[in-house]
Design a protein around this motif. Sequence first.
Motif, PDB file in Angstrom:
ATOM      1  N   ARG A  76     -64.931  -1.474  -2.076  1.00 11.15           N
ATOM      2  CA  ARG A  76     -64.610  -0.586  -0.965  1.00 11.15           C
ATOM      3  C   ARG A  76     -63.138  -0.198  -1.070  1.00 11.15           C
ATOM      4  NH1 ARG A  76     -65.259  -3.579   4.156  1.00 11.15           N
ATOM      5  NH2 ARG A  76     -67.450  -3.204   3.812  1.00 11.15           N
ATOM      6  N   THR A  78     -60.093   1.649   1.201  1.00  9.71           N
ATOM      7  CA  THR A  78     -59.716   2.083   2.541  1.00  9.71           C
ATOM      8  C   THR A  78     -58.305   2.644   2.508  1.00  9.71           C
ATOM      9  OG1 THR A  78     -61.059   0.304   3.490  1.00  9.71           O
ATOM     10  CG2 THR A  78     -59.445   1.362   4.952  1.00  9.71           C
ATOM     11  N   GLU A  91     -60.056  12.367   6.579  1.00 11.46           N
ATOM     12  CA  GLU A  91     -61.175  11.856   5.805  1.00 11.46           C
ATOM     13  C   GLU A  91     -61.846  12.952   4.972  1.00 11.46           C
ATOM     14  OE1 GLU A  91     -64.697   9.021   7.121  1.00 11.46           O
ATOM     15  OE2 GLU A  91     -62.697   8.201   7.490  1.00 11.46           O
ATOM     16  N   ARG A  99     -62.732   5.372   2.965  1.00 16.10           N
ATOM     17  CA  ARG A  99     -62.703   5.420   4.431  1.00 16.10           C
ATOM     18  C   ARG A  99     -61.272   5.311   4.909  1.00 16.10           C
ATOM     19  NH1 ARG A  99     -64.196  -0.605   6.804  1.00 16.10           N
ATOM     20  NH2 ARG A  99     -62.671  -1.674   5.497  1.00 16.10           N
TER      21      ARG A  99
END
Length: 120
Positions: A76, A78, A91, A99
């Motif tokens: 992931r 971020t 975004e 994200r």
Amino acid sequence: MAKKLVIKVTAGADAPERCSQAFTVAAVAVASGVEVSLWLTGESSWFALPGRAAEFELPHAAPLPDLLDSILAGGRITLCTQCAARREITEKDTLEGVRIAGAQVFVSEALSDDAQALVY
């Protein structure tokens, strides 16, 4: 060994070796089956945008776009909320799979059971 690795990278092109180390460690961890959460903060925030990783160069280092792709494929990524806001990144501007989240989420991930946090 921690089952989860939370990595915060604060460096970008301004400190290329530190930046590359963070992405390399994250990619190796993903390849090793570790759950990885890479946080882009400060100057590394720009790598959340399409094409920006391709502009990064560091001799004798794995290409940043390849590292980024492998992390996105198995982990992931971020982008820090405040860092994004300061750079007017939303975004819809970011790479697919990135994200935007804030400090509360980072703290929650870093303090979760079996997590190890690293900051570069």
